[in-house]
Design a protein around this motif. Structure first.
Motif, PDB file in Angstrom:
ATOM      1  N   HIS A 110      81.395  85.000 -15.737  1.00 40.46           N
ATOM      2  CA  HIS A 110      79.740  84.934 -15.223  1.00 40.46           C
ATOM      3  C   HIS A 110      79.035  85.217 -16.772  1.00 40.46           C
ATOM      4  O   HIS A 110      79.560  85.837 -17.688  1.00 40.46           O
ATOM      5  N   SER A 130      84.201  73.945 -10.191  1.00 40.81           N
ATOM      6  CA  SER A 130      83.713  75.110  -9.322  1.00 40.81           C
ATOM      7  C   SER A 130      82.470  75.880 -10.028  1.00 40.81           C
ATOM      8  O   SER A 130      82.624  75.783 -11.094  1.00 40.81           O
ATOM      9  N   GLY A 131      81.647  76.391  -8.993  1.00 37.17           N
ATOM     10  CA  GLY A 131      80.498  77.173  -9.814  1.00 37.17           C
ATOM     11  C   GLY A 131      79.293  76.237 -10.187  1.00 37.17           C
ATOM     12  O   GLY A 131      79.269  75.182  -9.386  1.00 37.17           O
ATOM     13  N   LYS A 145      76.300  71.479 -10.075  1.00 34.69           N
ATOM     14  CA  LYS A 145      77.059  72.402  -9.403  1.00 34.69           C
ATOM     15  C   LYS A 145      78.320  71.531  -8.887  1.00 34.69           C
ATOM     16  O   LYS A 145      78.508  70.400  -9.176  1.00 34.69           O
ATOM     17  N   LYS A 146      79.274  72.469  -8.144  1.00 36.32           N
ATOM     18  CA  LYS A 146      80.537  72.001  -7.656  1.00 36.32           C
ATOM     19  C   LYS A 146      80.529  70.528  -7.133  1.00 36.32           C
ATOM     20  O   LYS A 146      79.537  70.552  -6.436  1.00 36.32           O
ATOM     21  N   ASN A 162      77.338  78.868 -18.302  1.00 36.63           N
ATOM     22  CA  ASN A 162      77.697  79.101 -16.837  1.00 36.63           C
ATOM     23  C   ASN A 162      76.502  79.896 -16.185  1.00 36.63           C
ATOM     24  O   ASN A 162      75.870  80.929 -16.615  1.00 36.63           O
ATOM     25  N   ALA A 164      76.238  80.244 -12.779  1.00 41.36           N
ATOM     26  CA  ALA A 164      76.547  80.768 -11.490  1.00 41.36           C
ATOM     27  C   ALA A 164      76.704  82.416 -11.545  1.00 41.36           C
ATOM     28  O   ALA A 164      76.774  82.803 -12.504  1.00 41.36           O
ATOM     29  N   THR A 166      79.278  83.735 -10.248  1.00 42.63           N
ATOM     30  CA  THR A 166      80.683  84.185 -10.578  1.00 42.63           C
ATOM     31  C   THR A 166      81.176  83.114 -11.506  1.00 42.63           C
ATOM     32  O   THR A 166      80.371  82.633 -12.338  1.00 42.63           O
ATOM     33  N   THR A 167      82.489  82.910 -11.499  1.00 45.12           N
ATOM     34  CA  THR A 167      83.054  82.083 -12.449  1.00 45.12           C
ATOM     35  C   THR A 167      82.730  80.757 -12.266  1.00 45.12           C
ATOM     36  O   THR A 167      82.401  80.394 -11.230  1.00 45.12           O
ATOM     37  N   SER A 168      82.805  79.733 -13.206  1.00 42.18           N
ATOM     38  CA  SER A 168      82.723  78.262 -13.160  1.00 42.18           C
ATOM     39  C   SER A 168      83.753  77.774 -13.879  1.00 42.18           C
ATOM     40  O   SER A 168      84.322  78.320 -14.773  1.00 42.18           O
TER      41      SER A 168
END
Length: 179
Positions: A110, A130-131, A145-146, A162, A164, A166-168
């Motif tokens: 993050h 992802s992310g 984005k994803k 990043n 997002a 959360t993680t990306s």
């Protein structure tokens, strides 16, 4: 060793047509085709002329190339972790920095961010696994984005961040020693 096939492979590597190779060696396109299909054998003088145009010495031509590794397993990959900036970088092909393309996977924590890069002649492709990430390119910012991609010429200072909650994770492929 298939001499005709090796001549053909070298011609293709040099981006030459049979006609262009023939013109540079005073041979006909048809004769080049016969050589490549092992339907004819060149004289020593003709062979040396061909090698000269193809940029090979006889020793290089007749040296067998060791089998290249084409499939890389997870065990072949090299991982670098930058806890301060919040990312893990995984080189997917060992020693890829010596090649034209350098594919890497980057997983961002993050608010993690990849280092800032100065302008270069590199081209860069990013696929967001992802992310959500942001590319800061010069004074502009772009978000993907994803499932989306980013493609750019690295002619301005740039950084990937990043954005997002959360993680990306991204797949990044760059040309000409980007990393």
């Amino acid at each position: 060793m298939d001499i005709g096939q090796k001549i053909r492979d070298l011609r293709i590597q040099k981006n030459l047509t049979q006609e262009e190779l023939g013109e540079r060696t005073d041979l006909s396109k048809g004769y080049i085709s016969q050589l490549e299909h092992d339907q004819s054998s060149p004289s020593m003088e003709t062979f040396f002329d061909l090698l000269n145009v193809l940029g090979q010495t006889p020793a290089q031509f007749f040296t067998e190339t060791p089998n290249q590794q084409l499939v890389y397993t997870k065990a072949d990959q090299v991982v670098y972790e930058d806890q301060e900036r919040g990312y893990n970088l995984r080189w997917l092909v060992p020693e890829s920095n010596e090649n034209e393309m350098e594919p890497v996977m980057i997983q961002f924590d993050h608010a993690g961010e990849f280092k800032t890069f100065e302008p270069s002649p590199a081209e860069t492709f990013v696929y967001v696994v992802s992310g959500r990430v942001q590319l800061a390119l010069g004074d502009q910012c772009y978000v993907a984005k994803k499932g989306e991609t980013i493609y750019f010429h690295a002619t301005q200072q740039h950084k990937i961040i990043n954005v997002a909650k959360t993680t990306s994770e991204i797949l990044l492929v760059a040309t000409a020693s980007y990393l």
